[in-house]
Design a protein around this motif. Structure first.
Motif, PDB file in Angstrom:
ATOM      1  N   MET A 116       0.806  -1.255   0.164  1.00 46.85           N
ATOM      2  CA  MET A 116       0.382   0.272  -0.111  1.00 46.85           C
ATOM      3  C   MET A 116       0.872   1.303   0.080  1.00 46.85           C
ATOM      4  O   MET A 116       1.916   1.212   0.767  1.00 46.85           O
ATOM      5  N   THR A 117       0.359   2.276  -0.741  1.00 44.25           N
ATOM      6  CA  THR A 117       1.461   3.568  -1.248  1.00 44.25           C
ATOM      7  C   THR A 117       0.965   4.351   0.472  1.00 44.25           C
ATOM      8  O   THR A 117      -0.259   4.183   0.492  1.00 44.25           O
ATOM      9  N   VAL A 118       1.834   5.620   0.446  1.00 43.48           N
ATOM     10  CA  VAL A 118       0.847   6.279   1.370  1.00 43.48           C
ATOM     11  C   VAL A 118       0.565   7.294   1.018  1.00 43.48           C
ATOM     12  O   VAL A 118      -0.887   7.483   1.868  1.00 43.48           O
ATOM     13  N   PHE A 119       0.212   7.477  -0.162  1.00 45.41           N
ATOM     14  CA  PHE A 119      -0.911   7.572  -1.176  1.00 45.41           C
ATOM     15  C   PHE A 119      -2.488   6.832  -0.316  1.00 45.41           C
ATOM     16  O   PHE A 119      -2.798   7.415  -0.148  1.00 45.41           O
ATOM     17  N   GLY A 120      -2.543   6.008  -0.723  1.00 49.20           N
ATOM     18  CA  GLY A 120      -3.610   5.214   0.221  1.00 49.20           C
ATOM     19  C   GLY A 120      -3.875   5.228   1.299  1.00 49.20           C
ATOM     20  O   GLY A 120      -4.847   5.506   1.655  1.00 49.20           O
ATOM     21  N   ALA A 121      -2.619   5.093   2.198  1.00 50.07           N
ATOM     22  CA  ALA A 121      -3.123   4.958   3.590  1.00 50.07           C
ATOM     23  C   ALA A 121      -3.472   6.647   3.630  1.00 50.07           C
ATOM     24  O   ALA A 121      -4.800   6.371   4.368  1.00 50.07           O
ATOM     25  N   ILE A 122      -2.954   7.568   3.160  1.00 56.61           N
ATOM     26  CA  ILE A 122      -3.688   9.209   3.800  1.00 56.61           C
ATOM     27  C   ILE A 122      -4.769   8.910   3.253  1.00 56.61           C
ATOM     28  O   ILE A 122      -5.886   9.527   3.630  1.00 56.61           O
ATOM     29  N   LEU A 123      -5.140   8.558   2.205  1.00 60.17           N
ATOM     30  CA  LEU A 123      -6.563   8.525   1.078  1.00 60.17           C
ATOM     31  C   LEU A 123      -7.000   8.085   1.579  1.00 60.17           C
ATOM     32  O   LEU A 123      -8.544   8.061   2.453  1.00 60.17           O
ATOM     33  N   GLY A 124      -7.051   6.334   3.385  1.00 58.32           N
ATOM     34  CA  GLY A 124      -7.714   5.639   3.529  1.00 58.32           C
ATOM     35  C   GLY A 124      -8.484   6.428   4.769  1.00 58.32           C
ATOM     36  O   GLY A 124      -9.576   6.109   5.301  1.00 58.32           O
ATOM     37  N   ILE A 125      -7.254   7.123   5.710  1.00 57.90           N
ATOM     38  CA  ILE A 125      -7.488   7.842   7.135  1.00 57.90           C
ATOM     39  C   ILE A 125      -8.658   9.013   6.869  1.00 57.90           C
ATOM     40  O   ILE A 125      -9.668   9.295   7.260  1.00 57.90           O
ATOM     41  N   LEU A 126      -8.288   9.799   5.366  1.00 60.56           N
ATOM     42  CA  LEU A 126      -9.545  10.515   5.634  1.00 60.56           C
ATOM     43  C   LEU A 126     -10.756  10.303   4.887  1.00 60.56           C
ATOM     44  O   LEU A 126     -11.940  10.835   5.980  1.00 60.56           O
ATOM     45  N   ILE A 127     -10.853   9.326   4.172  1.00 60.58           N
ATOM     46  CA  ILE A 127     -12.271   9.168   4.069  1.00 60.58           C
ATOM     47  C   ILE A 127     -13.010   8.087   5.436  1.00 60.58           C
ATOM     48  O   ILE A 127     -13.856   8.289   5.723  1.00 60.58           O
ATOM     49  N   ILE A 128     -11.792   7.549   6.756  1.00 52.18           N
ATOM     50  CA  ILE A 128     -13.037   7.109   7.812  1.00 52.18           C
ATOM     51  C   ILE A 128     -12.705   8.800   8.665  1.00 52.18           C
ATOM     52  O   ILE A 128     -13.687   8.560   9.447  1.00 52.18           O
ATOM     53  N   ILE A 129     -12.040   9.786   8.586  1.00 50.20           N
ATOM     54  CA  ILE A 129     -12.444  10.426   9.608  1.00 50.20           C
ATOM     55  C   ILE A 129     -13.644  11.575   8.782  1.00 50.20           C
ATOM     56  O   ILE A 129     -14.254  12.082   9.669  1.00 50.20           O
ATOM     57  N   ALA A 130     -13.885  11.191   7.522  1.00 50.34           N
ATOM     58  CA  ALA A 130     -15.325  11.899   6.450  1.00 50.34           C
ATOM     59  C   ALA A 130     -16.313  11.326   7.081  1.00 50.34           C
ATOM     60  O   ALA A 130     -17.302  11.682   7.761  1.00 50.34           O
ATOM     61  N   LEU A 131     -15.963  10.030   6.948  1.00 52.97           N
ATOM     62  CA  LEU A 131     -17.049   9.306   7.394  1.00 52.97           C
ATOM     63  C   LEU A 131     -17.740   9.450   9.018  1.00 52.97           C
ATOM     64  O   LEU A 131     -19.007   9.066   9.702  1.00 52.97           O
ATOM     65  N   VAL A 132     -16.753   9.066   9.769  1.00 56.16           N
ATOM     66  CA  VAL A 132     -16.469   9.457  11.691  1.00 56.16           C
ATOM     67  C   VAL A 132     -17.222  10.761  11.739  1.00 56.16           C
ATOM     68  O   VAL A 132     -18.099  11.063  12.174  1.00 56.16           O
ATOM     69  N   SER A 133     -16.995  11.304  10.752  1.00 57.19           N
ATOM     70  CA  SER A 133     -17.915  13.439  11.042  1.00 57.19           C
ATOM     71  C   SER A 133     -18.949  13.122  10.803  1.00 57.19           C
ATOM     72  O   SER A 133     -19.981  13.486  11.117  1.00 57.19           O
ATOM     73  N   TRP A 134     -19.465  12.451   9.304  1.00 59.92           N
ATOM     74  CA  TRP A 134     -20.466  12.780   9.316  1.00 59.92           C
ATOM     75  C   TRP A 134     -21.735  11.629  10.672  1.00 59.92           C
ATOM     76  O   TRP A 134     -22.628  12.314  10.863  1.00 59.92           O
ATOM     77  N   ILE A 135     -21.104  10.854  10.761  1.00 60.76           N
ATOM     78  CA  ILE A 135     -21.851   9.355  11.595  1.00 60.76           C
ATOM     79  C   ILE A 135     -21.908  11.039  13.227  1.00 60.76           C
ATOM     80  O   ILE A 135     -23.215  11.004  13.318  1.00 60.76           O
ATOM     81  N   ILE A 136     -20.621  11.408  13.830  1.00 56.81           N
ATOM     82  CA  ILE A 136     -20.749  12.109  14.449  1.00 56.81           C
ATOM     83  C   ILE A 136     -22.080  13.712  14.193  1.00 56.81           C
ATOM     84  O   ILE A 136     -23.057  13.868  15.086  1.00 56.81           O
ATOM     85  N   GLY A 137     -21.535  14.048  13.046  1.00 56.94           N
ATOM     86  CA  GLY A 137     -23.033  15.152  13.296  1.00 56.94           C
ATOM     87  C   GLY A 137     -23.733  15.037  12.654  1.00 56.94           C
ATOM     88  O   GLY A 137     -25.314  15.548  13.395  1.00 56.94           O
ATOM     89  N   TYR A 138     -24.276  14.019  12.148  1.00 55.05           N
ATOM     90  CA  TYR A 138     -25.776  13.075  12.109  1.00 55.05           C
ATOM     91  C   TYR A 138     -26.309  13.336  13.152  1.00 55.05           C
ATOM     92  O   TYR A 138     -27.764  13.381  13.755  1.00 55.05           O
ATOM     93  N   ASN A 139     -25.629  12.359  13.645  1.00 58.23           N
ATOM     94  CA  ASN A 139     -25.827  11.720  15.588  1.00 58.23           C
ATOM     95  C   ASN A 139     -26.588  12.980  16.053  1.00 58.23           C
ATOM     96  O   ASN A 139     -27.558  13.483  17.209  1.00 58.23           O
ATOM     97  N   ALA A 140     -25.512  14.027  16.315  1.00 55.77           N
ATOM     98  CA  ALA A 140     -25.965  15.428  16.453  1.00 55.77           C
ATOM     99  C   ALA A 140     -26.745  16.326  16.669  1.00 55.77           C
ATOM    100  O   ALA A 140     -27.342  16.596  17.326  1.00 55.77           O
ATOM    101  N   LEU A 141     -26.931  16.317  15.034  1.00 59.33           N
ATOM    102  CA  LEU A 141     -28.150  17.262  14.593  1.00 59.33           C
ATOM    103  C   LEU A 141     -29.361  16.092  14.760  1.00 59.33           C
ATOM    104  O   LEU A 141     -30.329  16.847  15.598  1.00 59.33           O
ATOM    105  N   ILE A 142     -29.675  15.215  14.708  1.00 59.82           N
ATOM    106  CA  ILE A 142     -30.341  13.993  15.413  1.00 59.82           C
ATOM    107  C   ILE A 142     -30.802  14.505  17.397  1.00 59.82           C
ATOM    108  O   ILE A 142     -32.060  15.090  17.884  1.00 59.82           O
TER     109      ILE A 142
END
Length: 184
Positions: free
Chosen positions: A1-27
């Motif tokens: 796995m390349t560094v770019f792939g790892a960084i992209l994976g981490i960013l996707i996970i961070i975005a997904l977690v932020s989305w879930i936390i944001g949605y739950n907070a709004l609810i």
């Protein structure tokens, strides 16, 4: 796995977690808004339930003020109508409060009313419910303000836009008898 792939994976996970936390907070905030409105409805219902007893008690003593009693019954009917919106209920309740004040003023002129324990008890209950209603409106407004702030702040505003969370209106608490207003 390349560094770019790892960084992209981490960013996707961070975005997904932020989305879930944001949605739950709004609810959570939206549920608080609905709960706060339910408290207003409890106080409105309490007032609505007291009115028939008040009418029965006062009708015997103030036959010359039949139009005031009829107006109270009319306003009560508006409050219970399913076509009446939330904010129209608040406006109608304020009109009811004004009309009740004019009925309560009659007790100074009518010794029978002034000595009627049932009438005095009902008057006290209605005034108490009016105070509780104004407090419930303050809680509602505070809750709505927090909710509105939440849906306008980053990153929750992205989630709010996609999931159609809308800004809610607050209710202006009347300072005197004629100023119930909506504000955004």
């Amino acid at each position: 796995m390349t560094v770019f792939g790892a960084i992209l994976g981490i960013l996707i996970i961070i975005a997904l977690v932020s989305w879930i936390i944001g949605y739950n907070a709004l609810i959570k905030y939206l549920n608080w808004v609905e709960e706060a409105w339910a408290q207003i409805e409890v106080q409105l219902k309490r007032r609505i339930d007291i009115i028939p007893d008040l009418i029965d008690t006062a009708q015997q003593r103030v036959k010359h003020e039949q139009h005031t009693l009829e107006r109270i019954v009319e306003l009560r009917s508006e409050l219970t109508s399913p076509q009446t919106s939330k904010f129209e209920q608040i406006e109608t309740n304020e009109q009811l409060t004004q009309t009740l004040h004019s009925l309560f003023a009659l007790k100074d002129e009518n010794n029978e009313l002034e000595q009627d324990k049932d009438f005095l008890s009902l008057e006290k209950s209605l005034k108490d419910s009016d105070i509780k209603l104004k407090k419930a409106i303050k809680v509602y407004n505070n809750t709505v303000q927090k909710y509105n702030n939440k849906i306008q702040s980053i990153p929750a505003n992205f989630v709010a836009n996609i999931h159609s969370f809308k800004v809610r209106d607050t209710v202006d608490i009347p300072q005197n008898e004629n100023d119930v207003k909506l504000s955004s």
